[in-house]
Every structure is written in structure tokens, then in C-alpha cells.
Write a protein that holds these residues in place. Structure first.
Motif, PDB file in Angstrom:
ATOM      1  N   ILE A  67       0.894  -1.112   0.110  1.00 53.14           N
ATOM      2  CA  ILE A  67       0.192  -0.016  -0.041  1.00 53.14           C
ATOM      3  C   ILE A  67       0.925   1.250   0.048  1.00 53.14           C
ATOM      4  O   ILE A  67       1.863   1.326   0.785  1.00 53.14           O
ATOM      5  CB  ILE A  67      -0.803   0.027   1.242  1.00 53.14           C
ATOM      6  CG1 ILE A  67      -1.647  -1.242   1.401  1.00 53.14           C
ATOM      7  CG2 ILE A  67      -1.739   1.139   1.188  1.00 53.14           C
ATOM      8  CD1 ILE A  67      -2.783  -1.419   0.540  1.00 53.14           C
ATOM      9  N   GLU A  74      -2.887   3.753  -1.704  1.00 56.02           N
ATOM     10  CA  GLU A  74      -3.346   2.871  -2.791  1.00 56.02           C
ATOM     11  C   GLU A  74      -2.685   1.613  -2.937  1.00 56.02           C
ATOM     12  O   GLU A  74      -1.351   1.673  -2.414  1.00 56.02           O
ATOM     13  CB  GLU A  74      -3.083   3.809  -4.322  1.00 56.02           C
ATOM     14  CG  GLU A  74      -4.064   3.720  -5.393  1.00 56.02           C
ATOM     15  CD  GLU A  74      -3.428   4.499  -6.216  1.00 56.02           C
ATOM     16  OE1 GLU A  74      -3.350   4.092  -7.597  1.00 56.02           O
ATOM     17  OE2 GLU A  74      -2.819   5.612  -6.254  1.00 56.02           O
ATOM     18  N   ARG A  75      -3.207   0.715  -3.304  1.00 53.71           N
ATOM     19  CA  ARG A  75      -2.649  -0.649  -3.690  1.00 53.71           C
ATOM     20  C   ARG A  75      -1.608  -0.454  -4.815  1.00 53.71           C
ATOM     21  O   ARG A  75      -1.531   0.246  -5.775  1.00 53.71           O
ATOM     22  CB  ARG A  75      -3.323  -1.558  -4.138  1.00 53.71           C
ATOM     23  CG  ARG A  75      -3.724  -2.717  -3.072  1.00 53.71           C
ATOM     24  CD  ARG A  75      -4.673  -3.885  -3.708  1.00 53.71           C
ATOM     25  NE  ARG A  75      -3.810  -4.878  -4.375  1.00 53.71           N
ATOM     26  CZ  ARG A  75      -4.005  -5.731  -5.201  1.00 53.71           C
ATOM     27  NH1 ARG A  75      -4.715  -5.314  -6.275  1.00 53.71           N
ATOM     28  NH2 ARG A  75      -3.390  -6.709  -5.501  1.00 53.71           N
ATOM     29  N   GLU A  76      -0.171  -1.152  -4.433  1.00 58.94           N
ATOM     30  CA  GLU A  76       0.832  -0.880  -5.415  1.00 58.94           C
ATOM     31  C   GLU A  76       1.424  -2.272  -5.639  1.00 58.94           C
ATOM     32  O   GLU A  76       1.147  -3.238  -4.734  1.00 58.94           O
ATOM     33  CB  GLU A  76       1.809   0.160  -5.133  1.00 58.94           C
ATOM     34  CG  GLU A  76       2.414  -0.125  -3.759  1.00 58.94           C
ATOM     35  CD  GLU A  76       3.644   0.796  -3.486  1.00 58.94           C
ATOM     36  OE1 GLU A  76       3.654   1.647  -4.148  1.00 58.94           O
ATOM     37  OE2 GLU A  76       4.549   0.288  -2.777  1.00 58.94           O
TER      38      GLU A  76
END
Ligand code: IPM
Ligand code: MG
Length: 356
Positions: free
Chosen positions: A147, A152-154
């Protein structure tokens, strides 16, 4: 000759069966042949709950050479990386230290019409892509999902090479070039990536010891373009794991079909893993449609590289030429006026052609 046979998934079992059939025919009674079959990929999960079961990896370790089919299942990206059927191959390459991947792209004159490129562009094509196989973004740590600061997801991977890894593949590349046209092109992305800068420096330094080999460098984007524009300018190309993965598929198309391309993955000694470049092709698996020639040609590379049997390897390659000249074609290389055959019939035809 102690050989681990790992047919794997998809079309792997079908094409490997043909390679084994041709192997038995070519070796005949001239020497003892010990074939030990071991499950890998989804077959490994089914047999022992692991895409690379410990027993299979032990069989591979004890063998002089490994005949590999293909591994992977459609949609297996959803499974955590080490347990993914397709990752079994990467684990095996790493465990056995098979860092040098030879992917020849040779155009059989009989197949010139099967290439999507103009005949005058590919006529006489005979190049060797040497791909580093145990480093780069494929194995670099850290890797994973996370995150970021914004919540945000990464996802991230690490492109990484150390000097000794580049050095050892560079030596293999220069030695390979010496046995061919003494022309080596090293491919990197030194204009953007530090990894590329190091790669270029080290390859250049190693090249100092091979003054008889003409060394050039290309950025990978330009190399991709030149490979399509004028592939005959190349003889040996050496590059890292991920660029080699991509460029070798591109080079495959120059020859008409990826169904024709063999490969050998070598470590420091003569032990190697021999595998068709094409992969599992799930859409045609189990239908007797797959082209077994890449698997058969991979087996010929095994005779040449692991067992020093160049004459027998030549025999297999000549037999392949003969069936093509006789007009036999699987669907992937089919042309009007030829005879369409299935996987088994193609393998049988190669066996028959060995006699000639
Ligand atoms: C290859 C394949 C493999 C790779 C996959 C199946 C993991 O594409 O041998 O080129 O990316 O190395
Ligand atoms: Mg690939």
C-alpha cells in the motif's frame, strides 16, 4: 545417459512424448538410456501438492540432463508466486543454477513462407539469443504487493544484477560468439536504468579478453526494432532475463513459428535443461495438434551440449529438415500444398526420417 523427463502441463506431455520417442530411436542400443519421469507444474500439484515437488527436484539434481515440456495453467497469476504451476520452471532454473539460456532462432528454408516477415528479410536467418536466466526483475528482492503513502494498492519488483552475474553470462556469450561468426551484440537499457549501465560496463570489460570478437551494444527498444527490420545483422545477442524473454519470442516469429524453437538452459558444467520455447498452449492441449519439433530439436540440443554427441544431434536435425522438405506440417506452420499432420504423426515421421 541419465535423463529426467518432466512433461508438465498443457501440450508439454504430448510434445515431450515425441521427443522421447525420437531420443530412443536415435540412441538405439548404442548406450544405456535411463529415463526417469517426474511431475512438475500443475502435474506436481496434483501429485504432491507442490508445483516443484521435492522428489522431482531431487530427480532433476541427480540427472545428467532434463527434458522439460512446459508448465503453467491459464489464470495461474492468481496463485501466490512460488505455488504457481508456471513458477516451477523458474524455481528449477534457480535451484540448478542454470543461468545461461540458449535460444537459437534458425529459419528452415522450407518454412520461409511461414514467417510473417518478407522472405528477403529473413532468408538465411541463424541467430542465437543468449538470455541470462537467474537474475533481473524475475528474482530481484524486494518484490510483492503493498500500500503506498496515498493508501493505494501497489506492486513492485526489483531489477537487479551484480557484477559476477553479468561477468559469467558475458564469458559464455563471448565463447559462444567465438564458435560462430565472432559478432556479439549486448542489449540493455543503459540510457535509463542503472542495471543497464552496470551491464554495459561489465560486458565491455569482459570483452577486453576477447579482442577477436566484435562487440556492439544496443538499447532494448532499438534492438527490438532492428530485429524486425534487418535480423540478419545479428549473430549472437546477449541480454538480461526479462529483455531476453521478450526478444526471444519476437525472434521466434522470424522463423515462422514459435512451435519450431528449442532452448537449452545451462549452468557451469554440461548439465542442462532442454525445453521448447513455446509454453503450454492450453487452447490446443490434448488434441494432437501441437508441433513437437521444438521439443525434438531441444532434445537434439541435449545430445550436443550435455552428452557431446554432435553427430547424433546432427542426425536428428537432418531428420527434422527431411520431414519439412517432405511437406509435413502441423497447423502452426501449415502452408497450402503441404500435408497437415498431428503431433504423433510428426514425431513418427522424424523417427522414420532418422534412417535416411
Ligand atoms: C520462457 C517463459 C517463462 C519465462 C515463463 C513460463 C515463466 O516465458 O521460458 O520464456 O518467462 O521465463
Ligand atoms: Mg517467454
Amino acid at each position: 545417459m541419465k535423463i529426467a523427463v518432466m512433461p508438465g502441463d498443457g501440450i508439454g506431455p504430448e510434445v515431450t512424448a515425441q521427443a522421447v520417442k525420437v531420443l530412443k530411436a536415435v540412441v538405439g542400443k548404442s548406450q544405456p538410456l535411463e529415463l526417469v519421469e517426474a511431475p512438475i507444474g500443475q502435474a506436481g500439484i496434483d501429485a504432491a501438492g507442490d508445483p516443484l515437488p521435492a522428489a522431482s527436484s531431487e530427480i532433476a539434481r541427480k540427472a545428467d540432463a532434463i527434458l522439460f515440456g512446459s508448465a503453467g495453467m491459464p489464470g495461474d497469476e492468481a496463485i501466490p508466486f512460488p505455488m504457481r504451476p508456471g513458477a516451477s520452471l523458474l524455481r528449477l532454473r534457480k535451484e540448478l543454477g542454470l543461468f545461461a539460456n540458449f535460444r537459437p532462432a534458425l529459419l528452415f528454408p522450407e518454412l520461409i513462407g511461414a514467417s510473417t516477415l518478407k522472405p528477403e528479410v529473413v532468408q538465411g536467418l541463424d541467430l542465437m539469443i543468449l538470455r541470462e536466466l537467474t537474475g533481473d526483475a524475475y528474482f530481484g528482492e524486494p518484490r510483492g504487493f503493498g500500500i503506498n503513502a496515498a493508501g493505494e494498492r501497489e506492486a513492485f519488483n526489483t531489477m537487479r544484477y551484480c557484477e559476477s552475474e553479468v561477468e559469467r553470462i558475458a564469458h559464455v556469450a563471448f565463447r559462444t560468439a567465438r564458435l560462430r561468426k565472432k559478432k556479439l551484440c549486448s542489449v540493455d537499457k543503459a540510457n535509463v536504468l542503472e542495471v543497464g549501465q552496470l551491464w554495459r560496463e561489465v560486458v565491455t570489460r569482459v570483452g577486453g579478453g576477447y579482442p577477436d570478437v566484435e562487440l556492439s551494444h544496443l538499447f532494448v527498444d532499438a534492438a527490438a526494432m532492428q530485429l524486425m527490420r534487418a535480423p540478419l545483422q545479428f549473430d549472437v545477442i546477449v541480454t538480461g532475463n526479462i529483455f531476453g524473454d521478450i526478444l526471444s519470442d519476437a525472434a521466434a516469429m522470424l522463423t515462422g513459428s514459435i512451435g519450431m524453437l528449442p532452448s537449452a538452459s545451462m549452468g557451469q558444467g554440461t548439465k542442462g535443461l532442454y525445453e521448447p520455447v513455446h509454453g503450454t498452449a492450453p487452447d490446443i492441449a490434448g488434441k494432437n495438434l501441437a508441433n513437437p519439433l521444438a521439443a525434438i530439436l531441444s532434445m537434439a540440443m541435449m545430445l550436443r551440449y550435455s552428452f557431446g554427441q554432435a553427430a547424433q544431434a546432427d542426425r536428428v536435425e537432418r531428420a527434422v529438415r527431411k520431414v519439412l522438405a517432405d511437406g509435413l506440417r502441423t497447423g502452426d506452420i501449415f502452408q497450402a500444398g503441404c500435408r497437415r499432420v498431428g503431433t504423433e504423426e510428426m514425431g513418427q515421421a522424424v523417427v522414420a526420417a532418422l534412417a535416411g
